[in-house]
Design a protein around this motif. Structure first.
Motif, PDB file in Angstrom:
ATOM      1  N   GLY A  81       0.214   0.230  -1.338  1.00 40.41           N
ATOM      2  CA  GLY A  81       1.041  -0.502  -1.395  1.00 40.41           C
ATOM      3  C   GLY A  81       1.047  -1.311  -2.880  1.00 40.41           C
ATOM      4  O   GLY A  81      -0.059  -0.856  -3.786  1.00 40.41           O
ATOM      5  N   VAL A  82       1.940  -2.192  -3.228  1.00 40.98           N
ATOM      6  CA  VAL A  82       1.868  -2.838  -4.487  1.00 40.98           C
ATOM      7  C   VAL A  82       2.456  -4.249  -4.278  1.00 40.98           C
ATOM      8  O   VAL A  82       3.608  -4.088  -3.608  1.00 40.98           O
ATOM      9  N   TRP A  83       2.033  -5.235  -4.808  1.00 42.85           N
ATOM     10  CA  TRP A  83       2.543  -6.677  -4.738  1.00 42.85           C
ATOM     11  C   TRP A  83       3.317  -6.710  -6.196  1.00 42.85           C
ATOM     12  O   TRP A  83       3.298  -5.916  -7.229  1.00 42.85           O
ATOM     13  N   TYR A  87      -5.302  -8.322   3.571  1.00 47.73           N
ATOM     14  CA  TYR A  87      -5.430  -7.566   2.346  1.00 47.73           C
ATOM     15  C   TYR A  87      -6.522  -8.432   1.612  1.00 47.73           C
ATOM     16  O   TYR A  87      -6.004  -9.039   0.471  1.00 47.73           O
ATOM     17  N   PRO A  88      -7.712  -8.136   1.618  1.00 46.53           N
ATOM     18  CA  PRO A  88      -8.823  -8.925   1.045  1.00 46.53           C
ATOM     19  C   PRO A  88      -8.649  -8.351  -0.528  1.00 46.53           C
ATOM     20  O   PRO A  88      -8.523  -6.998  -0.865  1.00 46.53           O
ATOM     21  N   MET A  89      -8.541  -9.354  -1.590  1.00 44.93           N
ATOM     22  CA  MET A  89      -8.298  -8.881  -2.826  1.00 44.93           C
ATOM     23  C   MET A  89      -9.830  -8.818  -3.477  1.00 44.93           C
ATOM     24  O   MET A  89     -10.428  -9.628  -3.775  1.00 44.93           O
ATOM     25  N   THR A 141      -7.190  -6.644  14.187  1.00 44.69           N
ATOM     26  CA  THR A 141      -6.722  -6.749  12.840  1.00 44.69           C
ATOM     27  C   THR A 141      -7.252  -5.745  11.880  1.00 44.69           C
ATOM     28  O   THR A 141      -8.166  -5.161  11.876  1.00 44.69           O
ATOM     29  N   LYS A 142      -6.337  -5.183  10.968  1.00 42.42           N
ATOM     30  CA  LYS A 142      -6.575  -4.007  10.169  1.00 42.42           C
ATOM     31  C   LYS A 142      -6.898  -4.650   8.665  1.00 42.42           C
ATOM     32  O   LYS A 142      -6.655  -5.744   8.325  1.00 42.42           O
ATOM     33  N   ILE A 143      -7.600  -3.801   8.023  1.00 38.00           N
ATOM     34  CA  ILE A 143      -7.890  -4.088   6.673  1.00 38.00           C
ATOM     35  C   ILE A 143      -7.404  -3.137   5.508  1.00 38.00           C
ATOM     36  O   ILE A 143      -7.391  -1.934   5.789  1.00 38.00           O
ATOM     37  N   ASN A 144      -6.617  -3.978   4.657  1.00 44.22           N
ATOM     38  CA  ASN A 144      -5.934  -3.220   3.500  1.00 44.22           C
ATOM     39  C   ASN A 144      -6.440  -3.792   2.260  1.00 44.22           C
ATOM     40  O   ASN A 144      -6.369  -4.809   2.065  1.00 44.22           O
ATOM     41  N   THR A 145      -7.314  -2.721   1.454  1.00 43.43           N
ATOM     42  CA  THR A 145      -8.101  -3.350   0.490  1.00 43.43           C
ATOM     43  C   THR A 145      -7.371  -3.406  -0.789  1.00 43.43           C
ATOM     44  O   THR A 145      -6.375  -2.450  -1.361  1.00 43.43           O
ATOM     45  N   GLY A 146      -7.281  -4.624  -1.303  1.00 46.56           N
ATOM     46  CA  GLY A 146      -6.469  -5.102  -2.707  1.00 46.56           C
ATOM     47  C   GLY A 146      -7.199  -4.501  -3.947  1.00 46.56           C
ATOM     48  O   GLY A 146      -8.720  -5.028  -4.008  1.00 46.56           O
ATOM     49  N   VAL A 160      -4.761   0.914   0.662  1.00 47.43           N
ATOM     50  CA  VAL A 160      -4.955  -0.094  -0.525  1.00 47.43           C
ATOM     51  C   VAL A 160      -3.496  -0.432  -1.082  1.00 47.43           C
ATOM     52  O   VAL A 160      -2.727   0.105  -1.040  1.00 47.43           O
ATOM     53  N   THR A 161      -3.907  -1.746  -1.761  1.00 41.54           N
ATOM     54  CA  THR A 161      -2.476  -2.316  -2.506  1.00 41.54           C
ATOM     55  C   THR A 161      -2.995  -2.767  -3.914  1.00 41.54           C
ATOM     56  O   THR A 161      -3.992  -3.115  -3.955  1.00 41.54           O
ATOM     57  N   PHE A 162      -2.140  -2.487  -4.720  1.00 45.52           N
ATOM     58  CA  PHE A 162      -2.453  -2.710  -6.063  1.00 45.52           C
ATOM     59  C   PHE A 162      -1.764  -3.986  -6.644  1.00 45.52           C
ATOM     60  O   PHE A 162      -0.502  -4.173  -6.449  1.00 45.52           O
TER      61      PHE A 162
END
Length: 359
Positions: A30-32, A272-274, A303-308, A335-337
């Protein structure tokens, strides 16, 4: 007797098939990104296509809490094959025209200064009190308006915490600060609403405490105030058949210490922990470490984790690939960027290649 045996065989095959399908749930990317209403649909289509072609699966869009702009962008992103999340600045509401009409809605520091007109660190830090009925209901109303938008995956909470009592170590020189202890000008919320509510429960006033940094009841009161907002938001978005997600600090104990945020206690679908290693003067393997800490703290929960991942903090594409692999190997579902503007052609090529290697 043959029929039961056949039935048992088919049942076992079904279980194996389901397990196999679960194992094949794709790791997502993903992306912010921040929206600009002045950009044309054609410009957005080009941007979304760029992300999709580069291996991105979902976009978390900040529309400054404008549901109409979100409604416009969702079909454009969806057409390009992207899932959309509605990204909202929750407790930190800079320039919120309605909130600004109510100075008493804002957090107050230990030294008696309100975020309404005395903002810690930066001018856009205008934090609303999570305890005061009117300010929390305002935030939850904004969440609901976004949750009503058709086609979004989740409402994505950001700044769902208190102001930083401790900044990441690499940012301290920027503000010419030393934060070896909790400093009163960065310690919130000592407004009348919070202190009165706390005193009613615990029969003491935190303003009169000799050392609030070791007063666990006072810290837990504030952790629970944020949790209550999240838990209410969870009910609201699920009523509209959406999920609740949030950008959070790297792992629960660290978030607790730095920003009064204990996200492993929340009712929430995905966090989404940064894990911005450069902010903390850490190496790339810290992405794996912090991801694992969060995964471990959430063990037994849904709850799931998506790493920022912070793109400007990476030295090269080799580190980008390593950060992605560190997140996956330590239990993240994706992962999210941060953020879309920072992703270069080379970055997107690396993301796409790394994604292909994970299949």
């Amino acid at each position: 007797m043959k029929l039961p045996k056949l039935f048992l065989f088919l049942l076992a095959l079904s279980i194996i098939s389901c397990t196999s399908n679960e194992d094949k749930i794709p790791f997502k990317f993903g992306v912010w990104t921040t929206a600009d209403a002045k950009k044309s649909d054609a410009e957005y289509t080009k941007e979304f296509k760029k992300y999709k072609d580069g291996g991105i699966d979902e976009v978390l869009i900040n529309t400054s809490t404008d549901p109409k702009l979100l409604q416009r962008l969702v079909p454009l992103a969806t057409k390009e094959g992207l899932k959309v999340h509605a990204w909202i600045m929750a407790m930190n509401r800079p320039g919120d025209s309605l909130a600004l009409q109510h100075p008493d809605w804002y957090m107050v520091s230990k030294d008696g200064k309100s975020c309404f007109d005395n903002r810690p660190y930066v001018d856009y830090y205008q934090w609303l009190c999570p305890t005061r009925k009117e300010s929390r209901e305002h935030v939850l109303a904004l969440v609901e308006e976004l949750a009503k938008v058709d086609g979004i995956e989740s409402v994505h909470l950001d700044y769902i915490r208190f102001p930083d009592i401790f900044l990441p170590i690499s940012l301290l020189p920027k503000y010419n600060l030393v934060q070896d202890v909790e400093l009163p000008q960065f310690d919130f919320c000592y407004c009348d609403e919070c202190t009165n509510a706390f005193e009613k429960i615990h029969h003491k006033n935190p303003r009169e405490s000799h050392n609030t940094s070791i007063d666990m009841e006072w810290k837990n009161f504030r952790l629970n105030a944020i949790k209550a907002v999240v838990d209410d938001a969870f009910q609201i978005v699920h009523k509209h058949n959406k999920q609740l997600t949030a950008a959070v600090f790297p792992y629960p104990e660290m978030a607790d210490h730095m920003v009064r945020q204990r996200w492993d206690k929340w009712n929430i679908d995905e966090v989404y922990p940064m894990i911005y290693n450069s902010f903390y003067d850490e190496e790339i393997d810290w992405v794996g470490y912090a991801t694992k800490q969060g995964v471990t703290d959430l063990e037994g929960k849904k709850t799931k984790i998506n790493t920022g991942i912070y793109i400007p903090g990476l030295k090269n594409d080799k580190e980008l690939k390593e950060a992605i692999l560190q997140a996956k190997e330590n239990g993240a579902v994706g992962v999210t960027f941060f953020d879309g503007n920072a992703l270069s052609v080379s970055n997107l090529k690396t993301i796409k290649e790394t994604k292909a290697s994970l299949k």
